[in-house]
Design a protein around this motif. Structure first.
Motif, mmCIF file in Angstrom:
data_model
loop_
_atom_site.group_PDB
_atom_site.id
_atom_site.type_symbol
_atom_site.label_atom_id
_atom_site.label_comp_id
_atom_site.label_asym_id
_atom_site.label_seq_id
_atom_site.Cartn_x
_atom_site.Cartn_y
_atom_site.Cartn_z
ATOM 1 N N THR A 1 2.312 14.387 6.503
ATOM 2 C CA THR A 1 1.866 14.375 5.110
ATOM 3 C C THR A 1 2.271 13.104 4.382
ATOM 4 O O THR A 1 1.644 12.725 3.421
ATOM 5 N N ILE A 2 3.331 12.458 4.849
ATOM 6 C CA ILE A 2 3.772 11.220 4.208
ATOM 7 C C ILE A 2 3.196 10.018 4.951
ATOM 8 O O ILE A 2 3.359 9.890 6.155
ATOM 9 N N GLN A 3 2.501 9.164 4.219
ATOM 10 C CA GLN A 3 1.879 7.984 4.809
ATOM 11 C C GLN A 3 2.498 6.727 4.179
ATOM 12 O O GLN A 3 2.636 6.648 2.961
ATOM 13 N N LEU A 4 2.895 5.791 5.036
ATOM 14 C CA LEU A 4 3.531 4.561 4.562
ATOM 15 C C LEU A 4 2.592 3.385 4.771
ATOM 16 O O LEU A 4 2.087 3.180 5.879
ATOM 17 N N GLU A 5 2.328 2.626 3.721
ATOM 18 C CA GLU A 5 1.378 1.516 3.816
ATOM 19 C C GLU A 5 1.888 0.278 3.078
ATOM 20 O O GLU A 5 2.725 0.376 2.178
ATOM 21 N N ASN A 6 1.284 -0.852 3.400
ATOM 22 C CA ASN A 6 1.517 -2.109 2.671
ATOM 23 C C ASN A 6 2.984 -2.469 2.515
ATOM 24 O O ASN A 6 3.406 -2.910 1.446
ATOM 25 N N ALA A 7 3.765 -2.260 3.566
ATOM 26 C CA ALA A 7 5.180 -2.616 3.489
ATOM 27 C C ALA A 7 5.352 -4.123 3.592
ATOM 28 O O ALA A 7 4.688 -4.771 4.400
ATOM 29 N N TRP A 8 6.232 -4.683 2.767
ATOM 30 C CA TRP A 8 6.570 -6.098 2.878
ATOM 31 C C TRP A 8 7.926 -6.335 2.233
ATOM 32 O O TRP A 8 8.436 -5.484 1.497
ATOM 33 N N ALA A 9 8.493 -7.482 2.549
ATOM 34 C CA ALA A 9 9.837 -7.783 2.044
ATOM 35 C C ALA A 9 9.878 -9.222 1.553
ATOM 36 O O ALA A 9 9.048 -10.045 1.934
ATOM 37 N N ARG A 10 10.849 -9.509 0.712
ATOM 38 C CA ARG A 10 11.043 -10.890 0.270
ATOM 39 C C ARG A 10 12.491 -11.080 -0.169
ATOM 40 O O ARG A 10 13.224 -10.113 -0.373
ATOM 41 N N ASN B 1 20.265 -11.582 -2.131
ATOM 42 C CA ASN B 1 19.679 -10.253 -2.061
ATOM 43 C C ASN B 1 18.210 -10.328 -1.696
ATOM 44 O O ASN B 1 17.634 -11.407 -1.634
ATOM 45 N N GLY B 2 17.617 -9.182 -1.481
ATOM 46 C CA GLY B 2 16.200 -9.134 -1.173
ATOM 47 C C GLY B 2 15.610 -7.822 -1.640
ATOM 48 O O GLY B 2 16.315 -6.981 -2.215
ATOM 49 N N ALA B 3 14.321 -7.674 -1.427
ATOM 50 C CA ALA B 3 13.663 -6.439 -1.824
ATOM 51 C C ALA B 3 12.585 -6.075 -0.814
ATOM 52 O O ALA B 3 12.002 -6.951 -0.170
ATOM 53 N N VAL B 4 12.366 -4.769 -0.665
ATOM 54 C CA VAL B 4 11.308 -4.268 0.202
ATOM 55 C C VAL B 4 10.381 -3.410 -0.648
ATOM 56 O O VAL B 4 10.840 -2.668 -1.529
ATOM 57 N N TYR B 5 9.086 -3.556 -0.422
ATOM 58 C CA TYR B 5 8.088 -2.780 -1.157
ATOM 59 C C TYR B 5 7.243 -1.987 -0.169
ATOM 60 O O TYR B 5 6.798 -2.517 0.840
ATOM 61 N N VAL B 6 7.028 -0.708 -0.472
ATOM 62 C CA VAL B 6 6.216 0.157 0.382
ATOM 63 C C VAL B 6 5.376 1.059 -0.522
ATOM 64 O O VAL B 6 5.841 1.466 -1.590
ATOM 65 N N THR B 7 4.166 1.350 -0.112
ATOM 66 C CA THR B 7 3.369 2.337 -0.828
ATOM 67 C C THR B 7 3.458 3.645 -0.053
ATOM 68 O O THR B 7 3.138 3.700 1.136
ATOM 69 N N TYR C 1 9.080 -0.254 -9.073
ATOM 70 C CA TYR C 1 9.976 0.372 -8.106
ATOM 71 C C TYR C 1 10.120 -0.523 -6.873
ATOM 72 O O TYR C 1 9.149 -1.148 -6.453
ATOM 73 N N HIS C 2 11.320 -0.589 -6.318
ATOM 74 C CA HIS C 2 11.526 -1.364 -5.096
ATOM 75 C C HIS C 2 12.777 -0.901 -4.369
ATOM 76 O O HIS C 2 13.633 -0.234 -4.952
ATOM 77 N N ILE C 3 12.852 -1.258 -3.102
ATOM 78 C CA ILE C 3 14.056 -0.994 -2.312
ATOM 79 C C ILE C 3 14.871 -2.275 -2.354
ATOM 80 O O ILE C 3 14.405 -3.328 -1.925
ATOM 81 N N MET C 4 16.071 -2.182 -2.928
ATOM 82 C CA MET C 4 16.905 -3.373 -3.147
ATOM 83 C C MET C 4 17.837 -3.603 -1.970
ATOM 84 O O MET C 4 18.561 -2.695 -1.558
ATOM 85 N N LEU C 5 17.796 -4.818 -1.439
ATOM 86 C CA LEU C 5 18.714 -5.184 -0.359
ATOM 87 C C LEU C 5 19.817 -6.040 -0.958
ATOM 88 O O LEU C 5 19.558 -7.148 -1.425
#
Ligand SMILES: [Cu+2]
Length: 163
Positions: free
Chosen positions: A33-42, A64-70, A127-131
């Protein structure tokens, strides 16, 4: 005498009923049911340091960095991203970017809600995933493996190319 043809038809019909039930059960499986798309990092978003737009490149250390996922939730129940992990950062947090007194600031959240039938789209300025505390530089062309832990869907992972 029994009509053997009638018995045969009955057996075939029973078989069809069983097959029908198995198919219906498979539709209910929820790990898809969970779909992960368009992941990228910078590398660290420029807003981290604030102030005048940076003094040339290379001034930042480890950084630091960040990751983005839909994340799309095709299920009938709400789910939530509870945490994320990657080998390249000392600490990984879930962040939202909000406006506070005219400035954009990042704020840690305990989880990202993903409503049933809805999606959560991470992006710069949102929203983002913070590294935090990168152990190595993030170079364009590399790919990060990012683990995502969901409340209901459990552990998943996604490949995030560095841009
Ligand atoms: Cu952040």
């Amino acid at each position: 005498m029994l009509d053997t043809r009638a018995v045969g038809v009955l057996i075939v019909m029973c078989g069809l009923v069983v097959i029908g039930q198995v198919s219906a059960g498979q539709v209910e499986h929820h790990h898809t049911t969970i779909q992960l798309e368009n992941a990228w990092a910078r590398r660290a978003p420029s807003m981290v340091q604030g102030g005048q737009s940076g003094q040339g490149g290379g001034a930042m250390t480890a950084g630091n960095g960040a990751v983005y996922v839909t994340i799309s939730n095709h299920g009938s129940k709400a789910d939530a991203l509870l945490s994320a992990s990657t080998d390249v950062a000392t600490t990984v947090e879930l962040h939202a970017t909000v406006e506070q007194g005219g400035k954009m600031v990042m704020r840690p959240l305990p989880k990202f809600d993903v409503p049933a039938g809805g999606k959560l789209e991470m992006k710069p300025g949102g929203y983002h995933i913070m590294l935090l505390g990168l152990k190595q530089d993030l170079k364009a062309g590399e790919t990060l493996n990012v683990g995502l832990s969901f409340e209901k869907a459990g552990q998943m992972s996604v490949e995030a190319p560095v841009k």
